[in-house]
Design a protein around this motif. Structure first.
Motif, mmCIF file in Angstrom:
data_model
loop_
_atom_site.group_PDB
_atom_site.id
_atom_site.type_symbol
_atom_site.label_atom_id
_atom_site.label_comp_id
_atom_site.label_asym_id
_atom_site.label_seq_id
_atom_site.Cartn_x
_atom_site.Cartn_y
_atom_site.Cartn_z
ATOM 1 N N ARG A 1 -14.334 -2.183 3.484
ATOM 2 C CA ARG A 1 -13.006 -2.396 4.061
ATOM 3 C C ARG A 1 -13.070 -2.224 5.580
ATOM 4 O O ARG A 1 -13.546 -1.201 6.084
ATOM 5 C CB ARG A 1 -11.999 -1.412 3.446
ATOM 6 N N GLU B 1 0.833 -1.207 0.000
ATOM 7 C CA GLU B 1 0.000 0.000 0.000
ATOM 8 C C GLU B 1 0.867 1.257 0.000
ATOM 9 O O GLU B 1 0.617 2.204 -0.759
ATOM 10 C CB GLU B 1 -0.930 0.014 1.220
ATOM 11 N N TYR C 1 -7.815 -11.000 5.918
ATOM 12 C CA TYR C 1 -6.949 -9.999 5.283
ATOM 13 C C TYR C 1 -6.733 -8.869 6.272
ATOM 14 O O TYR C 1 -7.699 -8.267 6.753
ATOM 15 C CB TYR C 1 -7.579 -9.466 3.993
ATOM 16 N N LYS C 2 -5.477 -8.610 6.582
ATOM 17 C CA LYS C 2 -5.107 -7.584 7.559
ATOM 18 C C LYS C 2 -5.820 -7.815 8.889
ATOM 19 O O LYS C 2 -6.309 -6.875 9.529
ATOM 20 C CB LYS C 2 -5.418 -6.182 7.020
ATOM 21 N N TYR D 1 -13.717 -11.734 6.132
ATOM 22 C CA TYR D 1 -14.723 -11.436 5.121
ATOM 23 C C TYR D 1 -15.301 -12.764 4.625
ATOM 24 O O TYR D 1 -14.563 -13.706 4.360
ATOM 25 C CB TYR D 1 -14.113 -10.660 3.958
ATOM 26 N N SER E 1 -8.081 -5.255 -2.609
ATOM 27 C CA SER E 1 -8.401 -4.335 -1.520
ATOM 28 C C SER E 1 -8.065 -2.907 -1.921
ATOM 29 O O SER E 1 -6.972 -2.634 -2.431
ATOM 30 C CB SER E 1 -7.623 -4.722 -0.259
ATOM 31 N N THR E 2 -9.013 -1.992 -1.704
ATOM 32 C CA THR E 2 -8.781 -0.557 -1.870
ATOM 33 C C THR E 2 -8.997 0.115 -0.512
ATOM 34 O O THR E 2 -9.163 -0.550 0.508
ATOM 35 C CB THR E 2 -9.725 0.037 -2.920
ATOM 36 N N ASP E 3 -9.007 1.436 -0.511
ATOM 37 C CA ASP E 3 -9.218 2.147 0.753
ATOM 38 C C ASP E 3 -10.618 1.944 1.300
ATOM 39 O O ASP E 3 -10.842 2.085 2.507
ATOM 40 C CB ASP E 3 -8.971 3.649 0.563
ATOM 41 N N THR E 4 -11.577 1.597 0.442
ATOM 42 C CA THR E 4 -12.977 1.548 0.879
ATOM 43 C C THR E 4 -13.613 0.171 0.779
ATOM 44 O O THR E 4 -14.508 -0.141 1.569
ATOM 45 C CB THR E 4 -13.815 2.543 0.059
ATOM 46 N N ARG F 1 -11.088 -1.979 9.232
ATOM 47 C CA ARG F 1 -9.789 -1.486 9.692
ATOM 48 C C ARG F 1 -9.367 -2.086 11.033
ATOM 49 O O ARG F 1 -8.183 -2.233 11.300
ATOM 50 C CB ARG F 1 -9.840 0.039 9.830
ATOM 51 N N VAL G 1 -13.405 -4.277 -0.296
ATOM 52 C CA VAL G 1 -12.654 -5.515 -0.496
ATOM 53 C C VAL G 1 -13.482 -6.394 -1.422
ATOM 54 O O VAL G 1 -14.659 -6.654 -1.154
ATOM 55 C CB VAL G 1 -12.389 -6.237 0.837
#
Length: 515
Positions: free
Chosen positions: A380, A189, A341-342, A346, A361-364, A382, A366
């Motif tokens: 997404r 990222e 993921y992270k 999901y 995956s983007t900022d908003t 956090r 998955v």
């Protein structure tokens, strides 16, 4: 001066002056050679007939053959390490240090000599290997940029902890103008985001980007066919640049940015203090524009900013809409129907348990793909440990459990009849068991026995004070729903709320003791 090595042109000048009649004293006074050496040269030249003015002066090859330095004879002294020469050569080629080799010889082979002997034989091996030649790479304006990470300063967190940082450096190969940013990690990222900010800083994109084999860019390093990280390949396609990965263990192929990283470390970091990451990057931008890019560069002998004014129009124009920064990862579906993921979970369709999927995956969001087909989309997450589950992804039994909640059971029971509704209410009023599955099973019996028989069975079960799934099922299986209820069940048509509040079937301790 006895060991001085005379060059060929000096011998030639001496011969010319001797042929002109100059004495050894006159020649020595000019500083060409000493009188002792001149005597030896005159004797050899006379024997070879080189001092005859009537004959042409021989060419350089003949003079070199006559007066060239005679190679030293091989030394008759044999090193005490000669029996171990090949072993030492292998260790030296493997990069083992000389002191380590010396200790290994003493420990494993009983060697009693000094380290100086090891050092002499290593010098000889290096002389045999020779010095590798390098090639200066030339770049046209706008053709290429080089990118690298370098260790940055340690920042102090407000909690008192020390935070390690890295420099991301992108240097244009022709102008030497650069973009530098201080970051906290070297993840994919961060790598992608730094590229975007670098292109926006430069106002364009070079034709190719020269990199090393960092895991955030290259998944498999190879000289001939490196494998590019899928996320980085998508970014290159979006911006229109090509990726040029250096061969493994060959950083000289991107020596421009290597020098740029050293320059940042030596010129920017010392004698500066940083409050936080934001303050450090602000100072970095000011330093680039006011010092780094306005100095006279040591190689080009011009200011990088002045050369950048020529190079900038030749950079590829940035797209009107910046490519979405997306990270691709290969994940495996766990038995619970989720991927990780992270540290967030999901869900995917339960039929894919045990299979490998691609996660984007983007900022908003998955997204999950199976054989290039989109199968799931999630927001997404956090926070580590968070879970996002789509109900349709669960197995049928789990979906039934999740969808057929108590309110659903009560609504279906009310459709069947008042006795069924009252029995389900009594089941949910149990203070020990949840009875959700039992209520679901009773409602599901309508498909086999019909509403009329099921409601009659529930009425008989209530009459015998046994609002249970097994009781209702036994009544229906034995056909007892058509028989009249027991005499004690004359008040079985009591209002439904009495079963909820324990009115009909609830007895206090005093009544239980009396009977």
């Amino acid at each position: 001066m006895t060991n001085r090595r005379f060059e060929l042109f000096e011998y030639r000048q001496v011969l010319v002056r001797m042929r002109q009649g100059d004495s050894d004293r006159d020649i020595a006074r000019s500083g060409l050679m000493g009188r002792k050496k001149l005597t030896a040269v005159r004797r050899v030249a006379s024997e070879r007939g080189l001092l005859d003015p009537g004959q042409p002066l021989p060419d350089d090859a003949v003079i070199a053959g006559v007066f060239g330095r005679t190679p030293h004879l091989p030394s008759t002294c044999v090193s005490t390490l000669e029996p171990f020469r090949e072993q030492i050569r292998d260790w030296h080629d493997a990069g083992v240090q000389g002191t380590t080799i010396h200790h290994a010889l003493k420990r494993n082979h009983g060697y009693t000599g000094s380290y100086s002997a090891v050092r002499r034989i290593l010098l000889g091996l290096r002389a045999e290997r020779g010095v590798p030649a390098t090639t200066i790479l030339e770049f046209a304006p706008g053709e290429a940029a080089q990118v690298d990470f370098g260790a940055g300063p340690v920042l102090a967190h407000e909690s008192g902890a020390q935070i390690k940082t890295w420099f991301f450096v992108m240097t244009l190969c022709w102008s030497r103008h650069q973009y530098v940013e201080l970051v906290l990690d070297q993840t994919v990222e961060t790598w992608l985001a730094c590229h975007r900010r670098a292109f926006e800083w430069l106002g364009g994109c070079p034709g190719r980007v020269i990199i090393d084999n960092a895991k955030c860019a290259i998944t498999r390093a190879c000289m001939y066919s490196p494998e590019v990280q899928r996320s980085y390949a998508a970014l290159a396609e979006g911006y229109g640049f090509r990726i040029d990965a250096c061969p493994p263990h060959d950083p000289q192929k991107k020596g421009i940015v290597e020098s740029g990283v050293k320059y940042v470390k030596k010129s920017f970091v010392p004698l500066r203090t940083f409050r936080d990451l934001t303050d450090a990057n602000r100072q970095l931008r000011e330093w680039i524009m006011q010092q780094a890019s306005t100095r006279e560069h040591g190689t080009t002998r011009e200011q990088p900013l002045a050369r950048f004014a020529i190079e900038k129009p030749l950079l590829t124009t940035l797209p009107d809409v910046a490519p979405v920064l997306a990270v691709w990862s290969e994940v495996k579906v766990h038995t619970d129907g989720h991927v990780v993921y992270k540290k967030a979970l999901y869900s995917v369709p339960f039929t894919l348990v045990g299979k490998s999927l691609w996660l984007k995956s983007t900022d908003t969001i998955v997204q999950l793909f199976h054989q290039h087909e989109l199968i799931a989309t999630h927001p997404r997450l956090r926070k580590p440990g968070d879970r996002h589950t789509v109900r349709d992804h669960q197995p049928p039994a789990a979906q039934a459990w999740l969808e057929h909640d108590p309110q659903w059971c009560l609504a279906r029971a009310k459709e069947i009849g008042p006795s069924c509704h009252a029995l389900v209410l009594a089941m949910f009023n149990d203070t020990v068991l949840v009875n959700l599955r039992g209520a679901q099973g009773i409602v599901r019996m309508r498909e086999k026995f019909g509403d009329q028989r099921l409601d009659a069975a529930c009425e008989r079960a209530l009459a015998f004070a046994s609002p249970k799934y097994r009781t209702v099922k036994t009544i229906l299986d034995k056909g007892l729903d058509s028989q009249p209820g027991a005499a004690s069940a004359q008040t079985s048509t009591a209002p439904a709320d009495t079963y909820l509040n324990g009115g009909r079937f609830g007895r206090d301790l005093h009544s239980l003791l009396l009977h």
